[in-house]
Motif scaffolding. Structure first.
Motif, PDB file in Angstrom:
ATOM      1  N   ALA A  57      36.075  44.543  45.114  1.00  0.00           N
ATOM      2  CA  ALA A  57      36.020  43.279  44.377  1.00  0.00           C
ATOM      3  C   ALA A  57      36.955  43.371  43.182  1.00  0.00           C
ATOM      4  O   ALA A  57      37.397  44.457  42.796  1.00  0.00           O
ATOM      5  CB  ALA A  57      34.589  42.980  43.917  1.00  0.00           C
ATOM      6  N   ILE A  58      37.252  42.241  42.580  1.00  0.00           N
ATOM      7  CA  ILE A  58      38.160  42.191  41.435  1.00  0.00           C
ATOM      8  C   ILE A  58      37.680  43.139  40.341  1.00  0.00           C
ATOM      9  O   ILE A  58      36.487  43.224  40.049  1.00  0.00           O
ATOM     10  CB  ILE A  58      38.294  40.741  40.915  1.00  0.00           C
ATOM     11  N   SER A  59      38.608  43.866  39.724  1.00  0.00           N
ATOM     12  CA  SER A  59      38.236  44.986  38.862  1.00  0.00           C
ATOM     13  C   SER A  59      37.953  44.595  37.414  1.00  0.00           C
ATOM     14  O   SER A  59      37.163  45.242  36.735  1.00  0.00           O
ATOM     15  CB  SER A  59      39.339  46.045  38.883  1.00  0.00           C
ATOM     16  N   LEU A  60      38.607  43.563  36.897  1.00  0.00           N
ATOM     17  CA  LEU A  60      38.404  43.079  35.523  1.00  0.00           C
ATOM     18  C   LEU A  60      38.596  44.187  34.492  1.00  0.00           C
ATOM     19  O   LEU A  60      37.693  44.517  33.721  1.00  0.00           O
ATOM     20  CB  LEU A  60      37.021  42.441  35.359  1.00  0.00           C
ATOM     21  N   ALA A  61      39.792  44.750  34.463  1.00  0.00           N
ATOM     22  CA  ALA A  61      40.121  45.786  33.481  1.00  0.00           C
ATOM     23  C   ALA A  61      40.219  45.161  32.097  1.00  0.00           C
ATOM     24  O   ALA A  61      41.163  44.431  31.796  1.00  0.00           O
ATOM     25  CB  ALA A  61      41.431  46.470  33.858  1.00  0.00           C
TER      26      ALA A  61
END
Length: 579
Positions: free
Chosen positions: A84-88
């Motif tokens: 899933a999208i990591s959102l760093a």
């Protein structure tokens, strides 16, 4: 409790029927090297992994997912990794908060659309914990949250460094000319020494702790440092436990009540939590259903009675999350404050919170203080209301100078971040320590995405005079690693015409934290006149995800979720048809 059988496993709808469609499912699984022995009669477990090459908080997830798989296999399940999208947090612009709801949508749909019976959620970096949990709550299947864990302590020339908090502190010293460029580079190289999340009590540590207080992690999981050998063992235990949860049909609806959420608020206060906890926890509660929904009033009530007992920076004096773990971690903190908790609340362990912490011990009572020796006698957060923020605003009194808790001063207003950034570096800026700096148009729609701009820099003119704190007010958020007299989340936001849009430089503003008041000292007649003259700013987006975000984002006091994702919006989504 109703038990699942292999015939009633959700994944059996995909794999078991004797028809052409299931033939396709089975044959394609065999194409990947699997056989009926892998899936037949076994719970299929989704491992929602937010690893990426640009997320330092989740660097270890490439290995941890294998540890989770090991546990799933040990318990007789079939693990499937679903990225899933990591959102760093450090890199995503304008802010990861713009995409928290995207992760929630992705998580919900990953779980619902695939042939899975339960999920392990792998997160930790600030917005991943609420995003994953919000989506999994809406999907409704059994899940366990696996926290990334904090990184090790930072170090510079023998001094312990805390992520975020010391960056702000030493940056002001550099701006004041007291730290050289070479020294600054040494701080850069020493402040983040291992994989894992921020090791101060920032948003990451706060939200991982809240997940445990809600009962959504294994007991003690939220405080284990990412680099500790206990962390991969915990990951494997998550894999084993989720298989059992599927057989037990232990869904989030059977775990969560409002008591779990009230517990999590109390724990957040005792931790000296990030202000972001309010937005995320409200959003999570609204996903759990109307019987679980909490409001700003619940936070303020807890704030009046639950003291800060975790001596962790920035609210605390010197310790970091590594020290918190050695002192007993989250179970010990909850044991210390159990008089403020509902111990009958259920957890993913299949036992009550009280049972989980029954044998917990505090190993260092300077790190985890007793209630009668608190760091701060009232809670970490306070909710302010008044004509400047009728929907509420938030301050973290435990992390700001006491003299600003009751203050009247003139406003110095900035309409944008670039305007503010340029002004504060001007040594001739007309500003004193008594001014209240205001940044507006930085809320959910105005930011866009409500960036962490709320810890406005102290003007360099004042920094050189030795000033290190002053009142700051915005409709933005701030990093949980931040500190200072920052009033945040002013609602409604200025971008949509909230009262903050009407303030002029020089207006007097009164703040009284004990009375929970924030008041613009301008007559109603004058404010009405200013409102007639106010012109709405142009739209931030005219297409794409940003356009959807702008059309459907709720305000801060409602958790900044999308209106159409909340549980109360429409009928429940049915299981997908399989043809």
């Amino acid at each position: 409790m109703t038990k699942k059988t292999k015939e009633t496993l959700r994944s059996a709808r995909w794999f078991e029927p004797d028809d052409l469609r299931s033939f396709g499912h089975r044959s394609r699984a065999m194409q990947m090297g699997y056989g009926p022995e892998d899936w037949s009669g076994k719970p299929v477990i989704a491992i929602i992994n937010t690893w990426s090459d640009i997320n330092p908080c989740h660097t270890h997830f490439k290995q941890r997912v294998e540890d989770v798989k090991r546990g799933v296999l040990q318990a007789g399940g079939f693990p499937l990794e679903l990225p899933a999208i990591s959102l760093a947090e450090q890199y995503v612009k304008p802010t990861t908060m713009l995409y928290r709801n995207m992760l929630a949508m992705e998580t919900e749909e990953l779980i619902r659309s695939h042939p899975v019976d339960g999920a392990v959620l792998m997160g930790g970096c600030d917005k991943t914990t609420p995003g994953l949990i919000m989506g999994a709550l809406s999907a409704g299947l059994p899940f366990v949250y696996l926290p990334a864990g904090p990184m090790l302590r930072g170090n510079w020339k023998g001094q312990i460094l805390g992520s975020g908090s010391d960056a702000w502190k030493y940056w002001d010293e550099r701006r004041a000319g007291k730290i050289s460029e070479a020294q600054w580079l040494e701080v850069e190289g020493g402040i983040a020494r291992s994989h894992g999340t921020c090791m101060t009590m920032g948003t990451a540590a706060t939200m991982m702790g809240i997940a445990e207080a809600l009962g959504l992690t294994l007991s003690g999981a939220s405080s284990i440092p990412a680099a500790d050998a206990s962390h991969p063992r915990m990951a494997a235990a998550c894999g084993r436990r989720i298989v059992d949860m599927v057989w037990e049909d232990l869904t989030p609806a059977k775990i969560l009540t409002k008591a779990n959420f009230i517990n999590s608020i109390a724990v957040a206060m005792a931790m000296g939590c990030s202000t972001n906890a309010i937005i995320h926890l409200v959003a999570m509660s609204r996903r759990a259903g109307k019987d679980c929904t909490i409001t700003l009033d619940d936070f303020d009530a807890a704030s009046r009675k639950v003291p800060v007992i975790a001596n962790i920076r920035p609210s605390g004096e010197k310790y970091l999350m590594e020290d918190f773990y050695y002192a007993g971690g989250m179970p010990a903190l909850m044991k210390q404050m159990q008089s403020h908790l509902d111990l009958n609340a259920m957890t993913v362990s299949g036992t009550t919170l009280g049972k989980n912490i029954e044998h917990a011990q505090v190993h260092n009572d300077d790190v985890i203080r007793p209630l009668n020796n608190a760091i701060y006698q009232e809670g970490a957060l306070a909710v302010l209301r008044g004509n400047l923020a009728p929907g509420g605003a938030v301050i973290k009194p435990s992390a700001c100078a006491a003299k600003f808790l009751k203050h009247t001063g003139p406003a110095l207003v900035f309409d944008s971040y670039p305007e503010m950034k340029k002004a504060v570096e001007d040594e001739n800026l007309d500003v004193t320590e008594d001014h209240i700096l205001i940044l507006r148009n930085a809320g959910p729609q105005g930011g866009p995405g409500m960036p962490e701009w709320g810890m406005l820099p102290i003007p360099v003119k004042l920094v050189k005079q030795g000033v290190r704190d002053m009142l700051r007010l915005s409709d933005a958020r701030m990093s949980g690693t931040s500190y200072g007299a920052c009033i945040l989340h002013a609602s409604p936001e200025a971008y949509i015409g909230g009262p903050l849009a009407l303030v002029k430089t020089g207006d007097l503003i009164t703040v009284d934290v004990d009375a929970r008041k924030i008041h613009l000292e301008v007559s109603d007649t004058e404010l009405a006149s200013r409102r007639l003259a106010w012109v709405a700013p142009p739209a931030k987006y005219e297409r794409g995800y940003g356009w959807m975000f702008s059309k459907h984002i709720l305000q801060a006091e409602d958790g900044c979720d999308f209106d159409f994702l909340e549980t109360a919006f429409g009928a429940p989504v049915p299981e997908p048809e399989i043809y």
